[in-house]
Design an enzyme around this catalytic site. Structure first.
Site, PDB file in Angstrom:
ATOM      1  N   GLU A 254       0.868  -1.174   0.000  1.00  0.00           N
ATOM      2  CA  GLU A 254       0.000   0.000   0.000  1.00  0.00           C
ATOM      3  C   GLU A 254       0.912   1.233   0.000  1.00  0.00           C
ATOM      4  O   GLU A 254       1.625   1.466   0.970  1.00  0.00           O
ATOM      5  CB  GLU A 254      -0.898   0.003   1.233  1.00  0.00           C
ATOM      6  CG  GLU A 254      -1.946   1.091   1.159  1.00  0.00           C
ATOM      7  CD  GLU A 254      -2.555   1.453   2.517  1.00  0.00           C
ATOM      8  OE1 GLU A 254      -3.669   1.980   2.526  1.00  0.00           O
ATOM      9  OE2 GLU A 254      -1.907   1.226   3.553  1.00  0.00           O
ATOM     10  N   HIS A 328     -11.480  -1.580   2.537  1.00  0.00           N
ATOM     11  CA  HIS A 328     -12.047  -1.265   3.857  1.00  0.00           C
ATOM     12  C   HIS A 328     -11.841   0.198   4.251  1.00  0.00           C
ATOM     13  O   HIS A 328     -12.337   0.621   5.294  1.00  0.00           O
ATOM     14  CB  HIS A 328     -11.423  -2.184   4.907  1.00  0.00           C
ATOM     15  CG  HIS A 328      -9.958  -1.916   5.086  1.00  0.00           C
ATOM     16  ND1 HIS A 328      -9.029  -2.168   4.091  1.00  0.00           N
ATOM     17  CD2 HIS A 328      -9.260  -1.392   6.113  1.00  0.00           C
ATOM     18  CE1 HIS A 328      -7.838  -1.806   4.508  1.00  0.00           C
ATOM     19  NE2 HIS A 328      -7.941  -1.330   5.736  1.00  0.00           N
ATOM     20  N   ASP A 329     -11.062   0.953   3.479  1.00  0.00           N
ATOM     21  CA  ASP A 329     -10.834   2.375   3.772  1.00  0.00           C
ATOM     22  C   ASP A 329     -11.626   3.284   2.836  1.00  0.00           C
ATOM     23  O   ASP A 329     -11.477   4.513   2.905  1.00  0.00           O
ATOM     24  CB  ASP A 329      -9.347   2.732   3.601  1.00  0.00           C
ATOM     25  CG  ASP A 329      -8.448   2.089   4.649  1.00  0.00           C
ATOM     26  OD1 ASP A 329      -8.942   1.800   5.761  1.00  0.00           O
ATOM     27  OD2 ASP A 329      -7.269   1.895   4.348  1.00  0.00           O
TER      28      ASP A 329
HETATM   29  O1  ISL Z   1      -8.106   5.608   5.267  1.00  0.00           O
HETATM   30  C1  ISL Z   1      -7.520   6.440   4.652  1.00  0.00           C
HETATM   31  C2  ISL Z   1      -8.263   7.408   3.951  1.00  0.00           C
HETATM   32  O2  ISL Z   1      -8.254   8.618   4.665  1.00  0.00           O
HETATM   33  C3  ISL Z   1      -6.061   6.459   4.484  1.00  0.00           C
HETATM   34  O3  ISL Z   1      -5.439   7.640   4.756  1.00  0.00           O
HETATM   35  C4  ISL Z   1      -5.479   5.354   5.280  1.00  0.00           C
HETATM   36  O4  ISL Z   1      -5.294   5.705   6.590  1.00  0.00           O
HETATM   37  C5  ISL Z   1      -4.186   4.995   4.632  1.00  0.00           C
HETATM   38  O5  ISL Z   1      -4.537   4.531   3.376  1.00  0.00           O
HETATM   39  C6  ISL Z   1      -3.474   3.903   5.382  1.00  0.00           C
HETATM   40  O6  ISL Z   1      -4.319   2.825   5.561  1.00  0.00           O
HETATM   41  C7  ISL Z   1      -3.850   1.701   6.208  1.00  0.00           C
HETATM   42  O7  ISL Z   1      -3.192   1.991   7.420  1.00  0.00           O
HETATM   43  C8  ISL Z   1      -3.985   2.542   8.476  1.00  0.00           C
HETATM   44  C9  ISL Z   1      -5.295   1.799   8.695  1.00  0.00           C
HETATM   45  O8  ISL Z   1      -6.146   2.564   9.506  1.00  0.00           O
HETATM   46  C10 ISL Z   1      -6.000   1.491   7.395  1.00  0.00           C
HETATM   47  O9  ISL Z   1      -7.169   0.743   7.623  1.00  0.00           O
HETATM   48  C11 ISL Z   1      -5.017   0.783   6.512  1.00  0.00           C
HETATM   49  O10 ISL Z   1      -5.583   0.339   5.310  1.00  0.00           O
HETATM   50  C12 ISL Z   1      -3.138   2.481   9.705  1.00  0.00           C
HETATM   51  O11 ISL Z   1      -2.644   1.182   9.860  1.00  0.00           O
END
Ligand code: ISL
Length: 556
Positions: A254, A328-329
């Site tokens: 990611e 999921h985001d």
């Molecule tokens: O969710 C978002 C949209 O605002 C992103 O900024 C997200 O926080 C970012 O893509 C990182 O996401 C990942 O790491 C986070 C976690 O909360 C997310 O669910 C995960 O996909 C922290 O571990």
């Protein structure tokens, strides 16, 4: 052609808290997932990306890990995990774990040790800095709001956390941290898991001068200048050499700020780093400097096409793309990119699937997307669980001057809990997700119309459409490897592209609007064969026009 198995694969993401509850406590779990594996086998997917199931205090639903080698008891036991893995493998499904190693939980033993004293051998597992003139070392704000620095009274220093205060950043500069992470990955791979989705892996290298910046409306400066993603590559190459090279894995990083140029390093076909990355350009097309992503605008189709075109052309033959509408985001695909009204939901959900699944890259399906699940009609914050949403609500109403109604409209459009409501299995109580009426997030009230039981045996369902597209990819070299060419880049209504391989060509036509669009199929496709799996209308396309949310493909 030296094909890797993950280039022909379709991945399905499971968010464990919301997939299937087997115990009746309102929270999904691993035995619940195991019980639904036959459903996924029927859909035809090859790989599951499992969002975190590790031991965690659940500040961020498992993206805050306190033991990387244990399962959160709410999800079950390690035996349950092993059984799930074995059952998945017996059905021909691989499992890719979420690897969250930019940060751990503050309840991880490493952090407990680290914060216990400045002399502790674990101190350098995290970033600790002195106050500067009685303040935090820099003025940057974290992803979930507030400063990235948290003062720790007992040892009189600040620690770095780019996400919540309960997610301290691990110090990748420290070789012992890398040893710990690589050993842990090896442990899971030796157990038989098939790879990793690497959470915010582009963030593991920081600018160690910890710069400050121009503060925004929240009083904090943006975070991105802290990230030095060019320094991530040596770490990933080390990871490849020391761990991944010993196994046949699929890895997806990611990488929030990924560009085509950086992705050519991360996801190079030479296999030196990862299999592919999640880029964010298409999901980041809307937003504003003041409100961040919390706006209700819809992305423009011309921009969306430009982004996909750029990535498809840019990585062709050099690196590998991942393809996704949601996760999921993100809000639900059909609500965000198409039309979730009762009239157009099914047609437009199928259109989105065709549009994405016939590009070059590995497609990802987020749980429920294959049913056309929609955003949730949030009315107030009381039912919303996500910590990011609560921070954003405060920011919108306090710093940006939004009314409650404006803030809630942004929640309905964008908030992460839209994707996290329970999976809709059937028309029974709690949509068949749980025996408890106290589910951790509410079930979307539309579950009686949108659910798996109503779709799996129906050849006209959204589910069947996904099934068809997955099967098509499995048997088509053209879908897997064909070169991509965008047609009609300026159209605000149609997404049209071609794929080409060894003289064979496929034309893909998608109408992103609720009205008919006049358009002529190019002459070269006269008499071409219709690709059934791509079409979302029962009768053949009509000459000279594309119907509302219609999708079709022709093979010449
Ligand atoms: O969710 C978002 C949209 O605002 C992103 O900024 C997200 O926080 C970012 O893509 C990182 O996401 C990942 O790491 C986070 C976690 O909360 C997310 O669910 C995960 O996909 C922290 O571990």
């Amino acid at each position: 052609m030296n094909e890797q198995w993950w280039q022909r694969a379709v991945v399905y993401q499971i968010y464990p808290k919301s997939f299937q509850d087997s115990t009746g406590n309102g929270i999904g779990d691993i035995p619940g997932i195991t019980s639904r594996l036959p459903y996924l086998a029927k859909l035809g997917i090859d790989v599951i990306w499992l969002s975190p199931v590790y031991q965690s205090p659940m500040d961020d639903n498992g993206y805050d890990i306190s033991d990387y080698r244990a399962i959160w008891p709410g999800f079950g036991t390690m035996d349950d995990f092993d059984e799930m893995l074995e059952t998945a493998h017996s059905l021909g499904i691989k499992i890719v774990m979420d690897l969250v190693v930019n940060h751990s939980s503050d309840e991880h033993e490493w952090f407990r040790q680290s914060r216990s004293s400045r002399e502790n051998p674990y101190r350098d597992y995290y970033y600790w800095r002195d106050a500067v003139d009685g303040h935090a070392p820099s003025n940057m704000g974290g992803v979930f709001g507030g400063s990235i620095w948290e003062w720790d009274e007992p040892t009189q220093q600040y620690y770095l956390h780019c996400f919540s205060v309960k997610q301290p950043d691990l110090n990748w500069e420290n070789p012992r941290v890398r040893d710990e992470v690589f050993n842990m990955m090896d442990w899971w791979l030796a157990k038989g898991v098939d790879g990793f989705r690497m959470d915010v892996i582009g963030m593991i290298a920081k600018d160690l001068s910890f710069p400050s910046g121009e503060p925004g409306p929240t009083g904090y400066a943006p975070l991105y200048p802290l990230i030095q993603d060019e320094r991530v590559h040596p770490y990933l190459q080390e990871m490849r050499q020391r761990v991944l090279s010993k196994y046949d894995t699929m890895t997806v990083g990611e990488v929030g700020g990924a560009t085509v140029e950086t992705a050519k390093k991360y996801a190079n076909l030479d296999g030196s780093e990862l299999s592919m990355v999640f880029q964010f350009e298409h999901v980041g097309l809307t937003g504003s400097p003041e409100r961040g992503k919390w706006v209700t605008d819809k992305p423009r189709l011309v921009d969306l096409k430009r982004v996909f075109d750029h990535w498809e052309q840019g990585l062709d033959g050099v690196a590998w793309n991942s393809l996704y509408w949601d996760n999921h985001d993100q809000p639900r695909a059909v609500s965000r990119w198409a039309n979730d009204s009762a009239q157009w939901r099914e047609t437009s959900a199928k259109m989105l699937a065709t549009c994405l699944h016939l590009m070059q890259g590995t497609p990802y399906i987020y749980q429920g997307e294959e049913l056309g699940m929609t955003n949730y009609p949030w009315q107030d914050m009381s039912l919303i669980n996500d910590l990011e949403a609560h921070d954003a609500y405060r920011m919108l109403t306090q710093d940006c001057g939004c009314s409650d109604e404006e803030a809630m409209a942004a929640m309905r459009e964008i908030c992460r809990d839209n994707a996290r409501t329970p999976m809709q299995w059937d028309a029974g109580p709690q949509a068949g997700f749980s025996k408890s009426s106290e589910t951790w997030l509410p079930v979307n009230p539309n579950y009686a119309e949108i659910n798996a039981a109503a779709q799996v045996e129906d050849p006209k369902s959204v589910f069947a459409h996904y099934q068809g597209l997955i099967a098509l990819r499995h048997q088509s070299d053209l879908v897997v490897h064909g070169h991509f060419r965008l047609l009609e880049p300026e159209s605000e209504e149609l997404f049209v592209y071609e794929r080409e391989l060894d003289g064979q060509r496929m034309l893909v036509v998608c109408n992103f609007t609720d009205h008919e669009v006049a358009w002529q199929v190019p002459q070269e496709y006269a008499g071409a064969e219709l690709v059934d799996a791509a079409c979302n209308y029962e009768d053949a396309p009509v000459a000279g026009k594309v119907r509302p949310y219609e999708a079709f493909a022709l093979l010449a």
